[in-house]
Design an enzyme around this catalytic site. Sequence first.
Site, PDB file in Angstrom:
ATOM      1  N   TYR A 144       1.260   4.477   3.818  1.00 61.13           N
ATOM      2  CA  TYR A 144       0.448   3.457   3.145  1.00 61.13           C
ATOM      3  C   TYR A 144       1.336   2.583   2.283  1.00 61.13           C
ATOM      4  CZ  TYR A 144      -2.989   1.290   0.061  1.00 61.13           C
ATOM      5  OH  TYR A 144      -3.727   0.387  -0.639  1.00 61.13           O
ATOM      6  N   GLU A 232      -2.032  -5.478   1.758  1.00 62.36           N
ATOM      7  CA  GLU A 232      -2.235  -4.050   1.976  1.00 62.36           C
ATOM      8  C   GLU A 232      -2.023  -3.714   3.443  1.00 62.36           C
ATOM      9  OE1 GLU A 232      -5.554  -0.617   0.976  1.00 62.36           O
ATOM     10  OE2 GLU A 232      -6.221  -2.594   1.617  1.00 62.36           O
TER      11      GLU A 232
END
Length: 423
Positions: A144, A232
């Site tokens: 992530y 993101e």
Amino acid sequence: MVGGLFNKLASKSLNVAGKWQQQQLRRLNVHEYQGAELMSKFGINVPKGVAVSSVEEVRKAIQTTFPNEKELVVKSQILAGGRGLGKFTSGLQGGVHIVKAEQAEEIAGKMLGQTLVTKQTGPQGKVVSKVYLCEKVSLVNEMYFAITLDRTTAGPLIIACREGGTSIEDLAEKFPDMIIKVPIDVFKGITDEDAAKVVEGLAPKVADKNASIEQVKKLYNLFRESDCTQLEINPIAETSDNKLIAADAKLNFDDNAAYRQKEIFSLRDPTQEDPREVAAAKADLNYIGLDGEIGCMVNGAGLAMATMDIIKLHGGTPANFLDVGGNASEGQVVEAFKILTSDEKVKAILVNIFGGIMKCDVIASGIVNAAKHVSLKVPVVVRLEGTNVDQGKRILKESGMTLITAEDLDDAAEKAVKALKST
């Protein structure tokens, strides 16, 4: 999928009328395929893909772009997260499918023009106008990565975790120590040391460390040079050929930078936005749709917040946040009423104006003109105070309109709730 952990770590909430609402930010949101194209321009590794809007285009893309691919990823394109676990109103489960190349045309045809409902769209869902065909990349490790703006450090903040994917929210809650945060000095920019800390947090297993550091630096450069408010990637992944790749990404851009990011802002897709908010933006009004029954038109963000809170205090629920600002024209007031009355949930309207820069007579004239353009079928409560208040009240009185007047904010909210209950 993107959207989950970032919202938990970086977004704030706003207590509106006793109900926690997601904070509305004025920002451009682009589709996944548009973000991938932009990242590619900055030298960031992304899967090969092409966006299509018809079955014919799917057929052509398979022949020209993916002639040798045995499997493809078909991704519905809407401006909301949770697509993979979403459901189409037609009954098709999932907005992201991995299929054999010869099946891509069929599955894309079932997505295009259909409404996809996810956790983030609300029950009304969003219509899929494009699908994104991507090569199926062999991923050996998922992580992530995100960049946001941090108030504490007054600059960009990189967030990374050595594990990514759909379970990232649960992971962040149960094992917060796995999340690393690296603040970036906005004046110095990202350094090799900063990028190395991020890579250590990602803990790649097969990707080259130096190449990964360069990818992190390129991601930061994209964030800075494109005036992003959010970048993101979930997952940022390692491939079987030892590369770090942005497998899925979400990018937002600061609306205040529209004047210098014209190419990026030309990507805006108004069909994916709340039509009321699109209309408000065109009229230069600050509007956020909520779920209540009392429409609000107020001047000033602070007064608008107070108005919504006191409506809740008296047992009502606000249908919106609408700030006409300090220099609204009669035309803007008319547009504001059009937006309020276009909401079928609105059963009463409360106008609360404290005239400083904004003049009460201008608001009053706008209300009267709005009544000529809009069929006002709901009760309207008006509280005017401040500059030219007497002229404003006279204009309303002489208009012959059926209005409910109030002396102060408390009185106005109480009358609006009472009017709502009598409808």
